[in-house]
Scaffold this active site. Structure first.
Site, PDB file in Angstrom:
ATOM      1  N   HIS A  44       0.802  -1.214   0.000  1.00 34.10           N
ATOM      2  CA  HIS A  44       0.000   0.000   0.000  1.00 34.10           C
ATOM      3  C   HIS A  44       0.836   1.266   0.000  1.00 34.10           C
ATOM      4  O   HIS A  44       0.282   2.363   0.013  1.00 34.10           O
ATOM      5  CB  HIS A  44      -0.917   0.010   1.225  1.00 34.10           C
ATOM      6  N   CYS A  45       2.172   1.160  -0.021  1.00 29.80           N
ATOM      7  CA  CYS A  45       3.013   2.355   0.094  1.00 29.80           C
ATOM      8  C   CYS A  45       3.964   2.550  -1.083  1.00 29.80           C
ATOM      9  O   CYS A  45       3.899   3.549  -1.786  1.00 29.80           O
ATOM     10  CB  CYS A  45       3.826   2.299   1.393  1.00 29.80           C
ATOM     11  N   ILE A  46       4.864   1.613  -1.298  1.00 31.49           N
ATOM     12  CA  ILE A  46       5.965   1.850  -2.237  1.00 31.49           C
ATOM     13  C   ILE A  46       5.488   2.096  -3.667  1.00 31.49           C
ATOM     14  O   ILE A  46       6.034   2.970  -4.347  1.00 31.49           O
ATOM     15  CB  ILE A  46       6.977   0.685  -2.199  1.00 31.49           C
TER      16      ILE A  46
END
Length: 439
Positions: free
Chosen positions: A271-273
């Site tokens: 969900h971030c990178i």
């Protein structure tokens, strides 16, 4: 009010409200519950609320026994009733912050949540955003919505930002064991947020503003995205030259300074990178600037599923087969090993492309028994195929997309006709190396 709330937090008599009961929210509840706090969980998904109130977890690293203990203690309840947000002394916002179809930040969940809070906002509450976002979100997006209530930040209520830091699948780092960066709207908000996290988190790192804390999260994940892009690009070059990039990395990491190992793969997930760097490029465009380095990294990482498909086509061709009509078994749809989190997994891109090319596709993932519905992917309903000698022998190729520890790679290679390994998972397989291809 400041002194009263601070004392309530220090005495562990404050109620902690967590909005968004997913991979960030549940570990936060665990951290505060374990230190004696009462927690109230909010989610718009009634299935999640019902499961938690029944003592059942839907996340692998928060087990159902733990949730049962929360419920039996009388110190935890889940609800979909946003009007109950007034009951909490502290509200931690852990909702999704995806990208739009044009790869711009989509803050709809943050805005909707903030609107809900504003309707019940009372004096003396502390509001903290944990969702990953771009610098200025807390001040420019959340603050105006909250102050529509007629209350003023810093005087009537308190506002801060503290980026979530989760490493699912890594037992060495729990939510309570990862240092917390905290930025406040004003010194009073910072003091309260620092006091709060100090009760449950191993170390708190106060910074001068919400913007610094927001930018910190973006830096952390952009750093990883750029370095993964570097090794992904080197992988395509070294493959062309017949050099094993994994052996190169293992050699380089023996240097005790000036090098940190990052590893290639079939694309970026989580969900971030895959998302955060695009927040930064969007913000740069608003400032009249370009972030060419970051954008290039995004392009490299986004191309990796296509590269894997190209390599698969080449290797199948060597065996006299096209992708169309070939039986392909994809191993692993979670975005990283040993987790049940499929968000932004490159496996979904691989599956869509294989189906588009006419492959006879199946998958296996011990942590994801049924293929979930994904926001940006249109795939048929599928269930994880049991790995047996017969099911493996039926495949024209087994494609390793996620290197779960549960897989017996000797067994897989022994019974498969051909294995395409995107994670170096078969490095220790001693026999039948002629079946293994790398991508």
């Amino acid at each position: 009010m400041h002194a009263e709330l601070k004392q309530k937090i220090e005495d562990k008599k404050s109620i902690i409200g967590v909005i968004g009961l997913g991979y960030v929210g549940l570990p936060l509840i665990s951290a505060f519950f374990n230190k004696g706090f009462k927690a109230l969980g909010f989610d718009v998904d009634p299935a999640k609320v019902d499961a938690l109130n029944a003592g059942k977890s839907y996340i692998k690293h928060i087990n159902s026994k733990e949730v049962t203990d929360w419920r039996e203690s009388g110190r935890f309840e889940a609800t979909a009733d946003a009007s109950r947000m007034a009951e909490a002394d502290v509200l931690l916002i852990c909702v999704p912050t995806p990208l739009s179809d044009s790869r711009d930040p989509d803050l709809a969940y943050v805005e909707q949540t903030t609107e809900s809070i504003a309707k019940t906002l009372r004096k003396g509450q502390l509001i903290i955003l944990e969702s990953t976002t771009y610098p200025t979100t807390t001040r420019d997006v959340m603050l105006p919505i909250l102050e529509k209530s007629g209350l003023k930040a810093g005087d009537d209520f308190y506002l801060a930002y503290s980026p979530e830091r989760e490493d699912p699948g890594n037992p060495d780092f729990t939510a309570a064991g990862i240092p917390k960066v905290v930025g406040g709207y004003d010194p009073t908000s910072l003091d309260l947020a620092t006091t709060l996290y100090s009760q449950a988190i191993v170390k708190v790192v106060p910074v001068s503003s919400c913007e610094v804390a927001e930018a910190c999260k973006i830096l952390e994940n952009t750093y990883r995205a750029v370095n993964i892009a570097l090794v992904n690009e080197l992988k395509t070059l070294f493959d062309r030259m017949g050099i094993d990039v994994w052996e190169v990395i293992n050699a380089a990491k023996t240097k005790p300074f000036g090098f940190q190992a990052f590893y290639p793969g079939p694309g970026l997930g989580g969900h971030c990178i895959p998302i955060d760097p695009f927040y930064l490029t969007w913000l740069a465009r608003k400032q009249g600037l370009t972030t060419r380095f970051i954008e290039l990294a995004g392009e490299v990482n986004s191309r990796m599923p296509e590269y894997v498909i190209t390599r698969l086509a080449e290797f199948l061709n060597e065996n006299g087969k096209p992708i169309k009509g070939s039986k392909i078994l994809l191993l692993g749809v979670a975005y990283k090993k040993d987790v049940d989190d499929p968000r932004e997994s490159p496996s979904f891109v691989l599956m869509e492309e294989l189906l588009r090319r006419g492959a006879d596709l199946s998958y296996n993932d011990p942590h994801v028994p049924k293929l979930p519905k994904m926001r940006h992917h249109d795939l048929p309903a599928m269930e994880s195929l049991e790995l047996t000698p017969e099911s493996l022998q039926e495949q024209d190729c087994v494609l390793i997309a996620t290197d779960h520890s549960a897989y017996d790679y000797e067994f897989i290679v022994k019974h498969a006709r051909m294995v395409l390994d995107t994670r170096n998972a078969t490095v220790n397989v001693a026999s039948e190396r002629e079946k293994i291809y790398k991508a």
